[in-house]
Design a protein around this motif. Sequence first.
Motif, short mmCIF file in Angstrom:
data_model
loop_
_atom_site.label_atom_id
_atom_site.label_comp_id
_atom_site.label_asym_id
_atom_site.label_seq_id
_atom_site.Cartn_x
_atom_site.Cartn_y
_atom_site.Cartn_z
N VAL A 20 0.57 -1.42 -0.15
CA VAL A 20 0.19 0.37 0.26
C VAL A 20 0.77 1.22 0.36
O VAL A 20 0.49 2.11 -0.19
N GLN A 21 2.14 0.98 0.52
CA GLN A 21 2.95 1.99 0.66
C GLN A 21 3.82 2.62 -0.68
O GLN A 21 4.42 3.24 -1.29
N THR A 22 4.37 1.61 -1.44
CA THR A 22 5.42 1.17 -2.57
C THR A 22 4.72 0.54 -4.26
O THR A 22 5.45 0.76 -4.71
N ALA A 23 3.42 -0.02 -3.96
CA ALA A 23 3.56 -0.61 -4.86
C ALA A 23 2.81 0.42 -6.13
O ALA A 23 3.44 -0.06 -7.86
N ALA B 121 8.45 6.04 11.04
CA ALA B 121 8.59 6.03 9.52
C ALA B 121 8.56 5.27 8.68
O ALA B 121 9.62 4.30 8.28
N ARG B 122 8.05 4.64 7.87
CA ARG B 122 7.86 2.82 7.16
C ARG B 122 8.54 3.23 6.03
O ARG B 122 10.11 3.47 5.83
N PHE B 123 7.93 3.21 5.10
CA PHE B 123 8.26 3.45 3.37
C PHE B 123 7.76 4.44 2.83
O PHE B 123 6.54 4.73 2.92
N ASN B 124 8.26 4.44 1.79
CA ASN B 124 8.02 6.23 0.96
C ASN B 124 6.98 6.18 0.07
O ASN B 124 6.77 6.24 -1.14
#
Length: 878
Positions: A416-419, A487-490
């Motif tokens: 959900v954060q980098t796909a 702060a997880r992924f971009n």
Amino acid sequence: MRKWMFVLLAVMIAMPLSSDLYAASKKKKKKGATAAALPAPKKVSAYDKLLKGKNVVTSKSDFITLHKVGNKLYFEIPLKYMEREILLASTVTNVTSPEFCDIGYKANSPLHLKFTKRDSSIFLRYVSSSATTDNLQKAMSSVYGDPILYSYDVKAYNADSSAVVIDMSTLFTTNVKDLGFFADAMMGGMIKISSSFKKEASYLDESKAFDDNLSVKTVMSYGVSLSVMGMMKLMDDYPFTATVTRSILLLPEDKMRPRISDSRVGIFNSNKLRLSITQEDAIGSYSVAHRWRIEPKDVEAYKRGELVEPVKPIVFYVDDAFPELWKEPIRQAVTTWNIAFEKIGFKNVMVAKDFPKDDPDFDPDNLKYSCIRYVPNSTANAMGPSWTDPTTGEIINASVLVYGNIIQLINNWRFVQTAQLDPSVRTKKLPDDVVQASLIYVVAHEVGHCLGFMHNMASSAAFPVDSLRSATFTQKYGTTPCIMDYARFNYVAQPSDKGVKLTPPNLGVYDEFLIKWNYRYVPDARDEWDEQAIVEKWVDEKAGDPIYRYGRQQIQVRYDPSAIEEDLGDDPVKASDYGVKNLKYILSNLKGWINDDADYSHRQTLYGQIMNQYYRYLRNVMYNVGGIYLTEVKEGTPGKRYEAVPKARQKASLAWVLKQFKDSDWLNNAELKQHFPLHVDGSAIVRDRVAKDLRGLTSNVILSSHVANSPYTVNEFMTDLYNGTWNNLLQGRSLTQGDKILQQAMVDMFCESLSDGAGKKSASPFGFAPSVDEIVAYGLDESGLIGRFAEQFRAVDEEYGRGYVASRMIENRFGTPGYGWQRAVNVSAIDDSKAYMQDMAIKSRNLLKSKLGGTSGSAKVHYQSLLIKLNNALKDKL
């Protein structure tokens, strides 16, 4: 002559005979005398009576020798160890069900104890370490003594009386509360665990003794009952057995020098009182940082600036139960911290070793060993608690627990954060390299906790949002200056951005500063107070620089929008705009990207994650409304301790949230919906959550306006909320589903202000605390219990007031709170919001009356219902 000769001959003949007779007689007498002089049979000593025999199993050591006699356990304690400080810990080794406790975990902090002797009794005492003094030792000892926990009779002395033997069975074979491994209640009493100990089904198992520690395993059985708020019984007298390892570790006599904490740095700490008549005119309070004892082998070489090994490295043992794919990234997660240690002059501080295969003395549950454990249950999390010598704050032992479903959590985050940018995560099963890279981040974060570091939720706000779209910037810095942030992924990076790094750094700039502050060796300081001035200057030098700002985690209250979990960048509106764009792109491709999912169950899970991520973006912006930036500031250094979010930003944030609220129909993907089980549209679920959160903003606006120079007042907030709520009627637009949900929620809030004493929902004393939905969305409950029973906990918040669950949750956080979490501020003395809400009720009623005639169909039915509700609430009130 003959007669004489005859007599002489007779005597000569008789002499041998009489000599033999005499000898025989003498022997007889001697024999009799000997028998009379023999001592009584040798008396068996109390020691031998107690500890000699076939059924005695002895584990000998120079410290405490253990004697196991059936189901009894005797300690043979050398007198030289009386008054020596020890830690006693209880660790779960294995269980028959994972519901109640985690293997490898110490549910309670180790007990700080010592044995003392008085006459024929041995006392086990708590060691009092909460107060210190420079010059009032006698006064302190009279009021801060060491309380007695247990008393034991001396059963025997060893042969040279250098050691005593006592029966310690009770401590290890009964249900001692201080050594318990599950609580009687969790979540502040909302989840009740009742356990009945079954002594007849419990027994002593293996015991081992070493030169500075010992371990005793006990098999313990219970009947367990579990209920939630008394409303739902989940288990009743459920049979449960656990093997528990109790270990005792001898603490060093030569204590580590403490390091005095600084509230501007995110380090776990222990609070203390200082009795002094020379430093202050009052009993002062201070705290000591939690830190390992890292000292150079060669002090002079260290002073010359050479890299030096520590006297004692920090060793973590990696569980052999981990999947093979995970082991190397876990080792790297440990040793990556060496980069920071090298910058302060130490090399090879962090060491990762596999569980020894041929070492019978190794026991991962012994307090002697720090381990990274695999907990094979369905929890999607990891944690990193540590335990200290309470006297100095020296970390003695630490554990990282990695739960079985951590990869599922990583899978959800990465998709959900980098796909939008990374094709490799558009799959049901993540590639090995993505799993390994993500594990390094997750475990390194938990190892950071084990090094004494708190969460720093303000760290990611130091980076400009647009910098996260830069390949140059992100390849150097990742997504945050500190991996101790969430702060997880971009999620900011767009599909067109090339070469952008999507992950946090292995170590950030602030992580390196934490290592410096907590572990740099200061050989020339006389004591901790002399040292304090030196380490304080290191923080002074960085004051005002956002990269080095510490933001407390806000579990119990939510004030500061820049210190929130699961966010990126310095502008929540801009970051969330980018994030929403990416979610729309991801959702539009969800059906085609995921294969091998015939029943659509994985896509349904990811759809739920998209909803949660969207809710987080809205909530991140909503925290601006009534927000207050909080920073620990020392006099004479840059910065403000508290500062309200600027009025313009608050107004713009509310407008953004209301627009998203009404435009969220994109979540209702009809192509996917037909493949999912029966459910409510995602837009309705998100709108319901956000509407409740909007109702909870009032308390924040009250406090923020109170401290602001140019306040966003409650009146202005209510007016903006009114205009946003009735925007369609005011502008002549058609009624949408989003309008309906928002209007229903706002009318309910206005009407509650008109009830006697106001309603609980609007006047909750826990209004600053996060809702159940926020707790789940932001991962604030590490146990996962609130997420598992979310519906029940939502009902609790409805009953007791929004935020009640979160207000109780703080009681069950692991580790030492110290100054780590923001506390609530009571605003009842300045709360005039009720009057403005009532004014909104009157305005809303008047608006509906004026517009009702021009409506028809379902819109008219909706408006009529709201008007009736307002009329009933306002009846006889004017």
